[in-house]
Design a protein around this motif. Structure first.
Motif, PDB file in Angstrom:
ATOM      1  N   ALA A   1       0.837  -1.198   0.000  1.00  0.00           N
ATOM      2  CA  ALA A   1       0.000   0.000   0.000  1.00  0.00           C
ATOM      3  C   ALA A   1       0.875   1.252   0.000  1.00  0.00           C
ATOM      4  N   PRO A   2       0.445   2.316  -0.686  1.00  0.00           N
ATOM      5  CA  PRO A   2       1.239   3.545  -0.704  1.00  0.00           C
ATOM      6  C   PRO A   2       1.609   4.054   0.689  1.00  0.00           C
ATOM      7  N   ALA A   3       0.696   3.975   1.642  1.00  0.00           N
ATOM      8  CA  ALA A   3       1.006   4.451   3.001  1.00  0.00           C
ATOM      9  C   ALA A   3       2.149   3.649   3.617  1.00  0.00           C
ATOM     10  N   ASP A   4       2.202   2.349   3.338  1.00  0.00           N
ATOM     11  CA  ASP A   4       3.281   1.516   3.875  1.00  0.00           C
ATOM     12  C   ASP A   4       4.632   1.895   3.257  1.00  0.00           C
ATOM     13  N   VAL A   5       4.620   2.155   1.962  1.00  0.00           N
ATOM     14  CA  VAL A   5       5.862   2.554   1.287  1.00  0.00           C
ATOM     15  C   VAL A   5       6.293   3.931   1.783  1.00  0.00           C
ATOM     16  N   TRP A   6       5.336   4.854   1.895  1.00  0.00           N
ATOM     17  CA  TRP A   6       5.650   6.199   2.367  1.00  0.00           C
ATOM     18  C   TRP A   6       6.230   6.155   3.787  1.00  0.00           C
ATOM     19  N   ASN A   7       5.737   5.248   4.607  1.00  0.00           N
ATOM     20  CA  ASN A   7       6.281   5.115   5.966  1.00  0.00           C
ATOM     21  C   ASN A   7       7.763   4.760   5.947  1.00  0.00           C
ATOM     22  N   VAL A   8       8.225   4.104   4.911  1.00  0.00           N
ATOM     23  CA  VAL A   8       9.639   3.732   4.802  1.00  0.00           C
ATOM     24  C   VAL A   8      10.472   4.850   4.178  1.00  0.00           C
ATOM     25  N   ILE A   9       9.974   5.479   3.128  1.00  0.00           N
ATOM     26  CA  ILE A   9      10.807   6.448   2.399  1.00  0.00           C
ATOM     27  C   ILE A   9      10.431   7.906   2.641  1.00  0.00           C
ATOM     28  N   GLY A  10       9.344   8.163   3.333  1.00  0.00           N
ATOM     29  CA  GLY A  10       8.834   9.528   3.471  1.00  0.00           C
ATOM     30  C   GLY A  10       9.546  10.406   4.471  1.00  0.00           C
ATOM     31  N   ASN A  11      10.452   9.860   5.266  1.00  0.00           N
ATOM     32  CA  ASN A  11      11.184  10.672   6.226  1.00  0.00           C
ATOM     33  C   ASN A  11      12.497  11.111   5.581  1.00  0.00           C
ATOM     34  N   PHE A  12      12.611  12.393   5.281  1.00  0.00           N
ATOM     35  CA  PHE A  12      13.805  12.929   4.625  1.00  0.00           C
ATOM     36  C   PHE A  12      15.077  12.619   5.412  1.00  0.00           C
TER      37      PHE A  12
ATOM     38  N   THR B   1      30.653  11.584   1.415  1.00  0.00           N
ATOM     39  CA  THR B   1      29.376  12.122   1.884  1.00  0.00           C
ATOM     40  C   THR B   1      28.684  12.928   0.786  1.00  0.00           C
ATOM     41  N   ILE B   2      27.381  13.042   0.947  1.00  0.00           N
ATOM     42  CA  ILE B   2      26.558  13.882   0.092  1.00  0.00           C
ATOM     43  C   ILE B   2      25.687  14.721   1.019  1.00  0.00           C
ATOM     44  N   SER B   3      25.749  16.040   0.868  1.00  0.00           N
ATOM     45  CA  SER B   3      24.916  16.952   1.662  1.00  0.00           C
ATOM     46  C   SER B   3      23.734  17.399   0.815  1.00  0.00           C
ATOM     47  N   GLU B   4      22.547  17.395   1.437  1.00  0.00           N
ATOM     48  CA  GLU B   4      21.323  17.718   0.711  1.00  0.00           C
ATOM     49  C   GLU B   4      20.427  18.620   1.545  1.00  0.00           C
ATOM     50  N   VAL B   5      19.539  19.334   0.856  1.00  0.00           N
ATOM     51  CA  VAL B   5      18.558  20.198   1.514  1.00  0.00           C
ATOM     52  C   VAL B   5      17.180  19.913   0.920  1.00  0.00           C
ATOM     53  N   LEU B   6      16.186  19.873   1.773  1.00  0.00           N
ATOM     54  CA  LEU B   6      14.794  19.628   1.380  1.00  0.00           C
ATOM     55  C   LEU B   6      14.155  20.951   0.977  1.00  0.00           C
ATOM     56  N   TYR B   7      13.515  20.989  -0.202  1.00  0.00           N
ATOM     57  CA  TYR B   7      12.865  22.241  -0.588  1.00  0.00           C
ATOM     58  C   TYR B   7      11.372  22.103  -0.859  1.00  0.00           C
ATOM     59  N   LYS B   8      10.840  20.894  -0.907  1.00  0.00           N
ATOM     60  CA  LYS B   8       9.391  20.671  -0.979  1.00  0.00           C
ATOM     61  C   LYS B   8       9.089  19.404  -0.202  1.00  0.00           C
ATOM     62  N   TYR B   9       7.983  19.425   0.522  1.00  0.00           N
ATOM     63  CA  TYR B   9       7.568  18.235   1.256  1.00  0.00           C
ATOM     64  C   TYR B   9       6.057  18.249   1.367  1.00  0.00           C
ATOM     65  N   ASN B  10       5.405  17.201   0.849  1.00  0.00           N
ATOM     66  CA  ASN B  10       3.955  17.115   0.904  1.00  0.00           C
ATOM     67  C   ASN B  10       3.556  15.684   1.273  1.00  0.00           C
ATOM     68  N   PRO B  11       3.322  15.426   2.571  1.00  0.00           N
ATOM     69  CA  PRO B  11       2.990  14.062   2.981  1.00  0.00           C
ATOM     70  C   PRO B  11       1.626  13.602   2.456  1.00  0.00           C
TER      71      PRO B  11
ATOM     72  N   LYS C   1       0.424  14.166  -0.525  1.00  0.00           N
ATOM     73  CA  LYS C   1       0.677  13.682  -1.887  1.00  0.00           C
ATOM     74  C   LYS C   1       1.824  12.677  -1.928  1.00  0.00           C
ATOM     75  N   MET C   2       2.390  12.367  -0.755  1.00  0.00           N
ATOM     76  CA  MET C   2       3.497  11.420  -0.622  1.00  0.00           C
ATOM     77  C   MET C   2       4.635  11.749  -1.583  1.00  0.00           C
ATOM     78  N   THR C   3       5.144  12.969  -1.452  1.00  0.00           N
ATOM     79  CA  THR C   3       6.229  13.404  -2.317  1.00  0.00           C
ATOM     80  C   THR C   3       7.122  14.401  -1.591  1.00  0.00           C
ATOM     81  N   TYR C   4       8.402  14.378  -1.932  1.00  0.00           N
ATOM     82  CA  TYR C   4       9.302  15.434  -1.490  1.00  0.00           C
ATOM     83  C   TYR C   4      10.372  15.675  -2.541  1.00  0.00           C
ATOM     84  N   SER C   5      10.949  16.877  -2.465  1.00  0.00           N
ATOM     85  CA  SER C   5      11.976  17.295  -3.409  1.00  0.00           C
ATOM     86  C   SER C   5      13.164  17.839  -2.631  1.00  0.00           C
TER      87      SER C   5
END
Length: 176
Positions: free
Chosen positions: A35-46, A81-91, A93-97
């Motif tokens: 289910a999308p919610a299950d997948v989002w629970n794994v990958i949705g935390n930046f 290492t790779i340094s990153e910054v979050l600029y969009k987050y919409n739980p 719509k289950m998406t982030y950029s």
């Protein structure tokens, strides 16, 4: 007048030969039987990219707020290492950029990299995970070395996305 025409012709020829790199794009997707919610629970935390096999550790600040940061360590014993910054987050719509703020081109041969990770409803109650990015090659000038050209950049980003998506497919195989 002839001098002006000659100067304009030389400038046009030089400009035509002095093209820089073009923005490259990669989009990969993976269907998983969860289910999308299950997948989002794994990958949705930046802040948590432990689901990706290349990431040894991840630490950051700001949770999932805009301008949150994270530093991904690749490999054990203080690897690159790779340094990153979050600029969009919409739980909803289950998406982030996010975008890379610092990476050695020897680690990932790109510059000006931004990426979007999205989970959408898939077939039969499953999920479609889409990972897309846009970037320039690691060498910004003309005549890049082979390890920093457009093809190397596309291949490297594609490999990163494929490894992550394959790991998610394995993790969620047989979930439904």
């Amino acid at each position: 007048m002839i001098l002006t025409l000659v100067a304009a012709s030389v400038w046009t020829l030089a400009a035509a030969q002095a093209h820089g790199p073009t923005r490259q794009k990669v989009t990969l997707s993976q269907e998983v039987p969860a289910a999308p919610a299950d997948v989002w629970n794994v990958i949705g935390n930046f802040q948590d990219m432990s689901w990706h096999p290349a990431v040894f550790s991840s630490k950051g600040e700001g949770d999932n707020a805009i301008d949150a940061t994270r530093v991904l360590t690749l490999g054990e014993d203080g690897g690159p290492t790779i340094s990153e910054v979050l600029y969009k987050y919409n739980p909803e719509k289950m998406t982030y950029s996010y975008r890379i703020t610092d990476v050695a081109v020897e680690t990932l041969p790109v510059t000006n990299y931004s990426s979007h990770l999205t989970v959408k409803p898939g077939k039969d109650g499953g999920s479609l995970i889409e990972w897309r990015g846009a970037f320039y090659r690691g060498y910004p000038n003309n005549d890049p070395p082979a390890n920093l050209n457009d093809e190397a950049a596309v291949a490297a980003v594609s490999a990163v996305y494929k490894a992550g998506l394959d790991a998610l497919a394995e993790r969620f195989s047989g979930s439904n």
